[in-house]
Design a protein around this motif. Sequence first.
Motif, short mmCIF file in Angstrom:
data_model
loop_
_atom_site.label_atom_id
_atom_site.label_comp_id
_atom_site.label_asym_id
_atom_site.label_seq_id
_atom_site.Cartn_x
_atom_site.Cartn_y
_atom_site.Cartn_z
N UNK A 396 0.83 -1.21 0.00
CA UNK A 396 0.00 0.00 0.00
C UNK A 396 0.87 1.26 0.00
N UNK A 397 2.00 1.17 0.72
CA UNK A 397 2.93 2.29 0.73
C UNK A 397 3.52 2.57 -0.64
N UNK A 398 3.87 1.49 -1.37
CA UNK A 398 4.37 1.64 -2.73
C UNK A 398 3.29 2.24 -3.63
N UNK A 399 2.06 1.76 -3.47
CA UNK A 399 0.94 2.24 -4.27
C UNK A 399 0.73 3.75 -4.06
N UNK A 400 0.81 4.18 -2.81
CA UNK A 400 0.62 5.60 -2.51
C UNK A 400 1.75 6.44 -3.09
N UNK A 401 2.97 5.89 -3.01
CA UNK A 401 4.14 6.63 -3.48
C UNK A 401 4.09 6.85 -4.98
N UNK A 402 3.50 5.90 -5.73
CA UNK A 402 3.48 5.98 -7.19
C UNK A 402 2.07 6.19 -7.74
N UNK A 403 1.23 6.87 -6.99
CA UNK A 403 -0.16 7.05 -7.38
C UNK A 403 -0.33 7.83 -8.68
N UNK A 404 0.66 8.60 -9.07
CA UNK A 404 0.56 9.39 -10.29
C UNK A 404 1.04 8.64 -11.54
N UNK A 405 1.53 7.41 -11.34
CA UNK A 405 1.94 6.57 -12.46
C UNK A 405 0.77 5.65 -12.86
N UNK A 406 0.93 4.92 -13.96
CA UNK A 406 -0.09 3.95 -14.38
C UNK A 406 0.00 2.72 -13.49
N UNK A 407 -1.00 2.51 -12.64
CA UNK A 407 -0.99 1.44 -11.65
C UNK A 407 -2.03 0.38 -11.97
N UNK A 408 -1.68 -0.88 -11.67
CA UNK A 408 -2.63 -1.99 -11.71
C UNK A 408 -2.50 -2.74 -10.39
N UNK A 409 -3.64 -2.96 -9.71
CA UNK A 409 -3.59 -3.54 -8.37
C UNK A 409 -4.45 -4.79 -8.23
#
Length: 462
Positions: A396-409
């Motif tokens: 979740x910490x990684x997800x928050x850190x890169x929230x402005x990139x193209x994410x798939x979760x």
Amino acid sequence: MTLIKSISGIRGTIGGQVGENLTPIDAVKFASAYGVWLKQQRQKDQYKVVVGRDARISGKMIQNLVMNTLIGLGIDVIDVGLSTTPTVEVAVPMERADGGIILTASHNPKQWNALKLLNAQGEFLDAVEGGKILDIAEGDTMNFADVDSLGKITKNKAYIDLHIIEVLDLDVVTVKAIEEERFKVVVDGVNSTGGIAIPLLLERLGVDVVKIHCEPNGHFPHNPEPLKEHLTDLSDAVKKHNADFGIVVDPDVDRLAFMDENGDMFGEEYTLVACADYVLSKTPGNTVSNMSSTRALRDVTEKHGGMYEASAVGEVNVVKLMKKNKVVIGGEGNGGIIYPEAHYGRDALVGVALFLSLLADKKMKVSELRKTYPSYYMGKKKIELTPDLDVDAILKGIEARYQNEELTTIDGVKIDFSDSWVHLRKSNTEPIIRIYTEARSQDEADALGNRFIKELEALAEA
């Protein structure tokens, strides 16, 4: 030492404490739960399960425990003996069986073994089905058959041959063209059942076969995961025998990798890319692989006018999306080919036949073929988990850190950058976080992996 219970099966190390390792008691417990689930689901008078194994040292012991547990439940067993995972998958519908069990721990070292569980279609169970079996295993509702209702064991050692016949009968496999090329191929069977099945297939295709590590005794001569650093013997043999290429499979023969005529890796990720390129050239359509697989499959699919989509990691997830999208070929970037015209399971025998058909069609060396595909380089790293590590919070910490990139979760966290990507996920089969990266050079892919190892460690210490 550990015991891992998941939808991928029941996997653990042999010996040790009950409930902490794959002991005989644990093998009986989970085979019983599978049998009870099968009877609850199928609701009929007679039941049949196909059981086969790879060549692990513990395989015969575990198989006997599993088969006798099933007959204790009143279930008949077809014992196919030393076999491959795709062969058992093919055998289940051929036998009109209610399910199947494969005793193999895939690429794990020799101290590991596992029960891989199949449904009546010869496909892996989904999360709901797997969860029900785990619940049954932890309950006390298992009722066994009386003496007059016990099942029976029937041996059938023909299924590798029957599987090969099925592969050779596929419309896209050009048997005569392959025979005319008179290929010479070195096979590394990692002293498991690939050492039986792959040479038999190649011989039926008129290939001159050089065998190394093909004695199915379970004493793996190197780490059984088919990666470059484990395959120096194969590289040396390809060059020594002036072979056209080399083939290596994992112990249960659902993963496949090639080596070119110079003894260099074709790239495990490119097994599926090459096979898809061939199939799409004959039968245009769509493809699927998992999120941790190379972008090159997308590129090749679009070249042939098809559409590509990625699934969550895990064969059952790939198959589910393949069926939904009605794809012509799919699989996993670890060398797993799933060709629906054969069956919905990773199959190295199918992959070998498709690759040979491609080479016969292209009439070029393996090294030349590799140059025709987009060049991506993948890094695969991992971090060992500890009991006190809150992995979900770290991700979740990684997800928050890169929230402005193209994410798939949908499966861990995947971050797509413009010219690279990283995928972080908990393994289903080992107590680790896997870190997959891909970039335009190996140095860039490795550097990206090392960067995220440091970021994960920093979040773990915070």
